[in-house]
Design an enzyme around this catalytic site. Sequence first.
Site, PDB file in Angstrom:
ATOM      1  NE  ARG A  60     -19.029 -20.163   4.274  1.00 29.39           N
ATOM      2  CZ  ARG A  60     -19.218 -21.185   3.447  1.00 29.39           C
ATOM      3  NH1 ARG A  60     -20.277 -21.956   3.570  1.00 29.39           N
ATOM      4  NH2 ARG A  60     -18.340 -21.451   2.497  1.00 29.39           N
ATOM      5  CE1 TYR A  95     -18.147 -24.972   0.398  1.00 28.19           C
ATOM      6  CE2 TYR A  95     -19.803 -24.775  -1.328  1.00 28.19           C
ATOM      7  CZ  TYR A  95     -19.294 -24.385  -0.105  1.00 28.19           C
ATOM      8  OH  TYR A  95     -19.935 -23.408   0.629  1.00 28.19           O
ATOM      9  CG  HIS A 145     -20.855 -17.870   0.467  1.00 28.11           C
ATOM     10  ND1 HIS A 145     -19.806 -17.231   1.082  1.00 28.11           N
ATOM     11  CD2 HIS A 145     -21.314 -17.012  -0.480  1.00 28.11           C
ATOM     12  CE1 HIS A 145     -19.627 -16.035   0.528  1.00 28.11           C
ATOM     13  NE2 HIS A 145     -20.536 -15.886  -0.412  1.00 28.11           N
TER      14      HIS A 145
END
Length: 383
Positions: free
Chosen positions: A269, A282, A273
């Site tokens: 990805r 992150y 998100h």
Amino acid sequence: MRETARPDDARAPTVEGLSQTDLAVETYRVVAPDGTVDAEAVPDLSDEQFRDLYRWMVLQRTFDDRMTKLQRRGQLGTYASGRGQEASIVGSAFALDDRDWIFPYGREAGALLMHGLSMRDLVMYWRGIEDASRMEGANVFGVAIAIGSHVPLATGKAWGMQLDGDDTVAFANLGDGATSTGAFHEGLNLAGVLSVPAVFFCQNNQYAISLPFEEQTGADTVAQKALAYGVDGIRVDGNDVLAVYNAVATARRRALEGRPTLVEAVTYRRAAHTTSDDPSRYREDEEVDEWADRDPLDRYREFLAGRDLLSDVDEEAVQADVDDLFDEAVAAADDYPHRDVEEVFAHLYAEPTPELERQLRWYREFLETHPEMSEYIHQRERG
């Protein structure tokens, strides 16, 4: 007193068992990241179908870009982009029959549009308009926002189709995070017990929101989890659209034979998100750049160029066509009539409760005594 043998006792018997390395599942691919092609594995598609695959991948990426911009302008609540996962989304849908049922998890816009859902309804869904959640006009269930919750439903639908003698499958899209939910295990276990015609397609994009794959499971792969439930497992390079097509076509054929199958598509990805997420918190830029070098569209362009098919595809024209379709879909969504606040009370339960009736009376009395608020609410309803 009975003597107890210790693990290091020389008299203890040797017990052979299995480890993850004994259950390794190889990653299947047709077109390698460097452009090398396994000619014998190339699916038997026409030149036009090869070009269609590319057009659908461009549509997926363009739609994601436009929806993200729409959200940034405040015209959507949120959006989940499939950027970087185009080969998984398009390749899997291309292998399905229109009569199959898709259980989506949110990123597979191209798959839903390919399956017959209108772009207007997809825009409306992300605007939170409940009528669009019915996914009318296509064999598509509502998007599973509760992670993994649709897996048992896909198994149940597949069981019903099996009982009816339908020559179709239930196809569940899910992310790697869903494989850590109880619903996933329940659904897979029941599918294996009943031998239903179901395909569970996990797009392992390396992150369950912000949690990396290796921190949410001790398993080396998602595909090997299938074996515990008597379900077939396939692992495929999710950035190779031809490999994904072959894997899902094989899984669908097996499912119709009474062998439900879990397919793990290894992808990434590249976007957030959802539009409310900040992935820079992150993951490192170097990681994102590394996966950008494995871009599924770039890889497929190399394949098409090798077959002298790329020159027949005008990517700018495809993007322009998608932009026109998107503009029309947004305009149609804008024209959708706004709803009355009283519908909140009418559709919460089959029969209104005394408490809801009390609240509705209060709401009506409030508007009667505050006409300025009544006009404000009606303006909001009209947009």
